[in-house]
Scaffold this motif. Structure first.
Motif, mmCIF file in Angstrom:
data_model
loop_
_atom_site.group_PDB
_atom_site.id
_atom_site.type_symbol
_atom_site.label_atom_id
_atom_site.label_comp_id
_atom_site.label_asym_id
_atom_site.label_seq_id
_atom_site.Cartn_x
_atom_site.Cartn_y
_atom_site.Cartn_z
ATOM 1 N N LYS A 60 0.836 -1.216 0.000
ATOM 2 C CA LYS A 60 0.000 0.000 0.000
ATOM 3 C C LYS A 60 0.865 1.259 0.000
ATOM 4 O O LYS A 60 0.516 2.280 -0.591
ATOM 5 N N ALA A 61 2.002 1.184 0.676
ATOM 6 C CA ALA A 61 2.908 2.333 0.794
ATOM 7 C C ALA A 61 3.783 2.513 -0.447
ATOM 8 O O ALA A 61 4.520 3.483 -0.534
ATOM 9 N N GLY A 62 3.730 1.556 -1.381
ATOM 10 C CA GLY A 62 4.462 1.726 -2.630
ATOM 11 C C GLY A 62 5.453 0.646 -2.999
ATOM 12 O O GLY A 62 6.112 0.740 -4.041
ATOM 13 N N ALA A 63 5.583 -0.383 -2.172
ATOM 14 C CA ALA A 63 6.529 -1.468 -2.503
ATOM 15 C C ALA A 63 5.989 -2.315 -3.650
ATOM 16 O O ALA A 63 4.798 -2.642 -3.677
ATOM 17 N N SER A 64 6.874 -2.665 -4.581
ATOM 18 C CA SER A 64 6.460 -3.568 -5.666
ATOM 19 C C SER A 64 7.197 -4.904 -5.602
ATOM 20 O O SER A 64 6.959 -5.794 -6.411
ATOM 21 N N GLU A 65 8.089 -5.021 -4.610
ATOM 22 C CA GLU A 65 8.760 -6.295 -4.350
ATOM 23 C C GLU A 65 8.843 -6.489 -2.841
ATOM 24 O O GLU A 65 9.156 -5.540 -2.113
ATOM 25 N N ILE A 66 8.572 -7.702 -2.395
ATOM 26 C CA ILE A 66 8.602 -8.048 -0.967
ATOM 27 C C ILE A 66 9.566 -9.212 -0.761
ATOM 28 O O ILE A 66 9.420 -10.268 -1.385
ATOM 29 N N ASP A 67 10.561 -9.002 0.101
ATOM 30 C CA ASP A 67 11.511 -10.074 0.455
ATOM 31 C C ASP A 67 11.164 -10.575 1.852
ATOM 32 O O ASP A 67 11.446 -9.895 2.844
ATOM 33 N N MET A 68 10.524 -11.731 1.930
ATOM 34 C CA MET A 68 10.078 -12.266 3.231
ATOM 35 C C MET A 68 11.015 -13.332 3.746
ATOM 36 O O MET A 68 11.631 -14.056 2.966
#
Length: 211
Positions: free
Chosen positions: A82-90
């Motif tokens: 929602k804040a603008g991330a287009s990639e998530i490293d979990m």
């Protein structure tokens, strides 16, 4: 070899200031890096700094231990997107891997994948803490859960990326998923070796030096 487009310019230190994060964004724009990778508290700032460029905003989730509730990971991921991330490293639940609780591991990843849409997810399996069999299984479960990448390391544990691990991960996922090397990558030569071994992306805090 133009490696800039493969680099996630990464700043995850607890004491990183806004000034530092902005500098990383400026360097990423100047050199054409793939993304700037930060903790989720900096997502809005990074997305704002990178607006109008093709440099992506990447955020880590469940970092660095991976040991929080699945619902907390999924919530953090959705808020980052929602804040603008287009990639998530979990970060994977490493204890659950050790317990061989495969359904839990898969469901934990899938919850983040679902919460992150339309952003892609890279799964950090923390190779330094896993056996070869566990590394392979973690990669397979990441694929089953719909992740886009498997990633070696947080850079905050007992070891980082190795050539052997990249080869093993690439062998396991083939061309179906991409592979990210991270942790302890400090020279151009090592970067090129990792790419030759099968790394599609490089996570490094010193991307400028690698060029």
């Amino acid at each position: 070899m133009n490696i800039a487009k493969k680099i996630d310019h990464t700043m995850l230190k607890a004491d990183s200031t806004k000034e530092t994060i902005i500098r990383y964004c400026q360097e990423a724009k100047e050199h054409g890096f793939a993304s700037v990778c930060v903790n989720t508290c900096h997502a809005t700032l990074v997305a704002s700094e990178l607006k109008g460029t093709d440099v992506k905003t990447c955020c880590v989730v469940g970092f660095p231990l991976g040991a929080m509730m699945t619902s907390a990971k999924a919530f953090e991921a959705s808020e980052a997107v929602k804040a603008g991330a287009s990639e998530i490293d979990m970060v994977i639940n490493i204890g659950a891997v050790k317990d061989k609780d495969w359904d839990f591991v898969r469901d934990d990843i899938k919850a983040v994948v679902d919460a992150s849409k339309p952003a892609i997810v890279k799964v950090i399996i923390e190779t330094c803490l896993l056996t070869e069999e566990e590394k392979r299984k973690a990669c397979q479960l990441s694929e089953e859960a719909g992740a886009a990448f498997v990633k070696t390391s947080t850079g905050f544990s007992t070891g980082g990326a190795t050539i052997e691990d990249i080869k093993l991960m690439k062998e396991t996922v083939g061309d179906r998923l991409q592979v990210k090397a991270s942790g302890g990558i400090r020279t151009r030569a090592f970067t090129e070796e990792l790419i030759a071994a099968g790394a599609d992306r490089i996570g490094a805090g010193n991307g400028v030096i690698l060029l």
